[in-house]
Write a protein that holds these residues in place. Sequence first.
Motif, mmCIF file in Angstrom:
data_model
loop_
_atom_site.group_PDB
_atom_site.id
_atom_site.type_symbol
_atom_site.label_atom_id
_atom_site.label_comp_id
_atom_site.label_asym_id
_atom_site.label_seq_id
_atom_site.Cartn_x
_atom_site.Cartn_y
_atom_site.Cartn_z
ATOM 1 N N UNK A 44 46.222 119.405 -197.251
ATOM 2 C CA UNK A 44 47.523 119.298 -196.281
ATOM 3 C C UNK A 44 48.709 118.768 -197.119
ATOM 4 N N UNK A 45 48.483 117.752 -198.098
ATOM 5 C CA UNK A 45 49.712 117.678 -198.925
ATOM 6 C C UNK A 45 50.354 118.783 -199.621
ATOM 7 N N UNK A 46 49.448 119.551 -200.367
ATOM 8 C CA UNK A 46 49.999 120.633 -200.966
ATOM 9 C C UNK A 46 50.674 121.788 -199.748
ATOM 10 N N UNK A 47 50.223 121.733 -198.642
ATOM 11 C CA UNK A 47 50.791 122.719 -197.513
ATOM 12 C C UNK A 47 52.264 122.038 -197.488
ATOM 13 N N UNK A 48 52.182 120.631 -197.539
ATOM 14 C CA UNK A 48 53.590 119.735 -197.026
ATOM 15 C C UNK A 48 54.702 120.210 -198.289
ATOM 16 N N UNK A 49 54.200 120.315 -199.478
ATOM 17 C CA UNK A 49 54.913 120.364 -200.582
ATOM 18 C C UNK A 49 55.589 121.851 -200.694
ATOM 19 N N UNK A 50 54.658 122.779 -200.201
ATOM 20 C CA UNK A 50 55.088 124.190 -200.247
ATOM 21 C C UNK A 50 55.988 124.275 -199.113
ATOM 22 N N UNK A 51 55.733 123.617 -197.953
ATOM 23 C CA UNK A 51 56.697 123.805 -196.893
ATOM 24 C C UNK A 51 57.986 123.170 -197.238
ATOM 25 N N UNK A 52 58.154 122.063 -197.894
ATOM 26 C CA UNK A 52 59.405 121.384 -198.491
ATOM 27 C C UNK A 52 60.301 122.486 -199.367
ATOM 28 N N UNK A 53 59.469 123.007 -200.100
ATOM 29 C CA UNK A 53 59.977 123.686 -201.341
ATOM 30 C C UNK A 53 60.523 125.058 -200.677
ATOM 31 N N UNK A 54 59.795 125.574 -199.699
ATOM 32 C CA UNK A 54 60.035 126.863 -199.258
ATOM 33 C C UNK A 54 61.413 126.672 -198.510
ATOM 34 N N UNK A 55 61.339 125.681 -197.535
ATOM 35 C CA UNK A 55 62.718 125.246 -196.646
ATOM 36 C C UNK A 55 63.772 124.910 -197.451
ATOM 37 N N UNK A 56 63.767 124.276 -198.908
ATOM 38 C CA UNK A 56 64.919 124.037 -199.623
ATOM 39 C C UNK A 56 65.333 125.559 -200.100
ATOM 40 N N UNK A 57 64.350 126.318 -200.425
ATOM 41 C CA UNK A 57 64.851 127.715 -200.855
ATOM 42 C C UNK A 57 65.668 128.343 -199.678
ATOM 43 N N UNK A 58 65.105 128.572 -198.739
ATOM 44 C CA UNK A 58 65.398 129.056 -197.497
ATOM 45 C C UNK A 58 67.046 128.672 -197.214
ATOM 46 N N UNK A 59 67.038 127.126 -197.182
ATOM 47 C CA UNK A 59 68.799 126.653 -197.100
ATOM 48 C C UNK A 59 69.622 127.189 -198.033
ATOM 49 N N UNK A 60 69.138 127.063 -199.405
ATOM 50 C CA UNK A 60 70.078 127.607 -200.466
ATOM 51 C C UNK A 60 70.028 129.116 -200.235
ATOM 52 N N UNK A 61 68.936 129.836 -199.902
ATOM 53 C CA UNK A 61 69.297 131.312 -199.907
ATOM 54 C C UNK A 61 70.630 131.412 -198.722
ATOM 55 N N UNK A 62 70.343 130.699 -197.455
ATOM 56 C CA UNK A 62 71.306 131.095 -196.366
ATOM 57 C C UNK A 62 72.720 130.470 -196.886
ATOM 58 N N UNK A 63 72.794 129.354 -197.655
ATOM 59 C CA UNK A 63 74.007 128.790 -197.989
ATOM 60 C C UNK A 63 74.947 129.542 -198.893
ATOM 61 N N UNK A 64 74.089 130.033 -199.985
ATOM 62 C CA UNK A 64 74.703 131.162 -201.036
ATOM 63 C C UNK A 64 74.623 132.478 -200.923
ATOM 64 N N UNK A 65 74.134 132.837 -199.645
ATOM 65 C CA UNK A 65 73.838 134.382 -199.371
ATOM 66 C C UNK A 65 73.003 134.963 -200.551
ATOM 67 N N UNK A 66 71.934 134.427 -200.913
ATOM 68 C CA UNK A 66 70.956 134.947 -201.943
ATOM 69 C C UNK A 66 70.006 135.786 -201.426
ATOM 70 N N UNK A 67 69.835 135.856 -200.087
ATOM 71 C CA UNK A 67 68.861 136.946 -199.466
ATOM 72 C C UNK A 67 67.433 136.684 -199.969
ATOM 73 N N UNK A 68 67.203 135.567 -200.242
ATOM 74 C CA UNK A 68 65.492 135.564 -200.797
ATOM 75 C C UNK A 68 64.618 135.670 -199.691
ATOM 76 N N UNK A 69 63.732 136.842 -199.895
ATOM 77 C CA UNK A 69 62.490 137.057 -199.196
ATOM 78 C C UNK A 69 61.411 135.966 -199.516
#
Length: 197
Positions: A44-69
Motif C-alpha cells: 500500500x505504501x508503494x502504491x501511495x508513492x507511485x500515486x504521489x509521483x504520478x500526480x506530480x508528473x501530471x501537474x508538471x505536464x499540465x503546467x508546462x504543456x509537456x503532454x506526458x502520457x
Amino acid sequence: TARMLSALKKERVEAKKVLKGPAAAGGATQAEEMIACLHDALYASNVCSYAQGMALIAVGSENYNWNIDLSETARIWKGGCIIRAELLEKIRAAFARRKDLPNLLVDSEFGAWIVSAQSNWRKAITFAQELGIAIPALSASLAYFDSYRSDVLPQNLTQAQRDFFGAHTYERVDQPERGFVHTEWQELIKEKSATRS
C-alpha cells in the motif's frame, strides 16, 4: 529526517540510554499475523508513492504543456529504468483505462485493493508504534492516503496556530460566513483557565 538521524549514531547511542521505549511483546502467532500485515502495508505504501509521483508528473505536464502520457511513462520505466517493478504494469493499465485519472488511488482496481488492505496497513503501523519502532515511510504513506480520502483537512488548525503566533487570521469551519478572523488567544486561554478554577 531519517537520513539526518542516521548520521547521528553517536548521539543515538547516548539517547538510547536516556530515552527508554516500550517493552517488546508478542509471540510466534502474532509474528505470522504481522508478516501479512507488513506485506499489505509495504504494498500500500508503494502504491501511495507511485500515486504521489504520478500526480506530480501530471501537474508538471499540465503546467508546462509537456503532454506526458502516464501509461506510457509506466511502460518505459518497467523496461528501461532502474525501477523496473512489476507494479508498473498495473500502473500502466490503470492510466490506459482512464487517461484523465487524477490519482492512482481512485483507479477502480487500486482503490478497491487499498481500501481492503488498509486494516492490515493500520495494524502494522500501530504494532510498530506500540513497540517504539520508527517506520516513517509506511506511516507517511498512510497519512497521505488518509489526507487524500478526506474532504476536510485540519489546515484550519495550522491557520489558527499561525494566528496565535503572528495574528495571521484563520477561517472557522463552523462559521465560514465570517471569513478570516483573528482571536486574542492569550485572553481566551485566561478566560478558559478562570472557568476551570
